[in-house]
Design an enzyme around this catalytic site. Sequence first.
Site, PDB file in Angstrom:
ATOM      1  CG  ASN A 142      -5.767  -5.308  -6.939  1.00 59.29           C
ATOM      2  OD1 ASN A 142      -4.606  -5.692  -7.116  1.00 59.29           O
ATOM      3  ND2 ASN A 142      -6.049  -4.074  -6.589  1.00 59.29           N
ATOM      4  N   GLY A 169       1.418  -4.382  -3.103  1.00 56.43           N
ATOM      5  CA  GLY A 169       0.931  -5.374  -2.154  1.00 56.43           C
ATOM      6  C   GLY A 169       0.601  -4.761  -0.813  1.00 56.43           C
ATOM      7  CB  SER A 170      -0.212  -6.377   2.343  1.00 54.86           C
ATOM      8  OG  SER A 170       0.870  -7.249   2.630  1.00 54.86           O
ATOM      9  CB  THR A 184       4.083  -8.071   1.518  1.00 49.02           C
ATOM     10  OG1 THR A 184       3.112  -9.052   1.884  1.00 49.02           O
ATOM     11  CG2 THR A 184       5.024  -8.666   0.475  1.00 49.02           C
ATOM     12  N   GLY A 185       5.459  -5.317   2.293  1.00 44.86           N
ATOM     13  CA  GLY A 185       6.388  -4.237   1.986  1.00 44.86           C
ATOM     14  C   GLY A 185       7.463  -4.084   3.041  1.00 44.86           C
ATOM     15  CD  GLU A 209      -0.075   0.996  -5.520  1.00 43.50           C
ATOM     16  OE1 GLU A 209      -0.780   0.792  -4.512  1.00 43.50           O
ATOM     17  OE2 GLU A 209      -0.371   0.623  -6.657  1.00 43.50           O
ATOM     18  CB  CYS A 214      -4.432  -0.004  -3.447  1.00 42.10           C
ATOM     19  SG  CYS A 214      -3.570  -1.582  -3.521  1.00 42.10           S
ATOM     20  CD  GLU A 223       4.086   1.607  -9.296  1.00 37.25           C
ATOM     21  OE1 GLU A 223       2.893   1.276  -9.310  1.00 37.25           O
ATOM     22  OE2 GLU A 223       5.023   0.802  -9.151  1.00 37.25           O
TER      23      GLU A 223
END
Length: 487
Positions: A159, A233-234, A237-238, A255, A290, A468
């Site tokens: 994004n 990411g999602s 995936t995390g 994140e 997000c 972050e």
Amino acid sequence: MMNMNMSGVQLPTHRGLYYGGAWHEPKGGYADTFSPSTGENLGRAAVANAEDVAAAVEAAHAAYRQWSQQPPSIRGAALREVAAILRANKEELARLDAINCGNPVTALMRDVDIAAQLVEYFAGLVYELRGSTIPMGEGVVNMTIREPYGVCARIVAYNHPIMFTASRFAAPVAAGNAVIMKPPVQAPLSAYRLAELVDGIFPAGIFNVLSGDRECGEALVQHPLVPRITLIGSIPTGRAITRAAADQLKNVSLELGGKNALIIYPDADIERAIAGAVKGMAFAWCGQACSSTTRLFLHEDIYDEVLEGVLEGIKAFRPGDPMNPETSMGAIVSKAQFDKIMEYIEVGKAEGAKLVAGGKRPDDGNLEQGWFIEPTVFADVDMSMRIAREEIFGPVLSVIKWKDEDSMYDEVNSVEYGLAAGIYTTNLATAHNAASRVEAGYVWINNAVSHFFPAPFGGFKQSGNNKEESFEELLSYTQQKNVYITL
């Protein structure tokens, strides 16, 4: 490779893998990358396989020890040079992202500005990676030292391609690490161009770019010389990365997604709250953010008034050519994501939510080749519905009515996500109480969706485990060592 020019955009000359200070042909081959707004083929993009990853990691590992011993001023100066390059090439980088990820070019130019600011921010913090002394009594000196991990891999999302790739390498490099950036598979072109632009600023092997699909990511996570992994990411995936990294006890920062709530109290400044509800959806990004506030909780006393205002406000966002500076809303990044969003819209209808805006492709023949969806609003949503509980990552707003405050917070906190939340109220006590009750890592009062660095950004629950855009991010790329000296 032949230098291509499509839709007035100068595409990067190099499409391979950048590591060890040079470009390499990928052992994993190439795959095509496309423009989501036109369907146009933008040419090939490198696909790194495990063999490619191993070569890049070895080059990075060989480089980081010397880099970590450089004076902090050297690391800071190199990062400031990168920030200057980003600003000097802002329009070119923004146009590359606009054609490759579908977001409006005007918004993407702000992304480049943000990246430059973050790089400069971390450049200025290189002297702050200091330890401390701890009193231990006569004849003893005890001190702590912060040291880099070595090779850090950062996997970023589609994004904000250039903003993530350009800004998220700054903290690890400032801390003395080498970094391997894995740009989004859907939109890698700006990462290639960034590597071309910064080539030679850092010692060979400190900044590296590997594009690729799942095999590339898995190889980075599994390589024994990569002790530090981060993902934007999602949640699925995390979880997969965390499982894969567990065998080697790697340091993993995530994140992840959000299903963020925006809560409007009856005492709120209604005009301001309506503007915040529209802004919070990040319609310019088609809701592909997000931190989008995709659940709008309206008190029953103001429900109709605010909903009417939101429906009026979203008229400012109409899908269009992302290369046009006047475009206020871009395209969905891919057909797969477009299909997913449209499926959720149908689910919302089937579950009984009231579709009051959008829910379809725009009626514009000029956009029929791209993946465009109108701003979409569902009213009369309740928390039993999937559109209220699952991250759609698209321009779909769910409007939920509330009356009892305790019940409302139970619903706000009932999802597995906990990234961000917004509250609109003119009562200071209400604002503080609300901020303490929402289970989210980043809370806005009378604002929405904006990031304000160096405020630490990151989520609770399944939305992440680190911070972050802040000093905390820099510290996370160091390991603390204790040194006990007997005199």
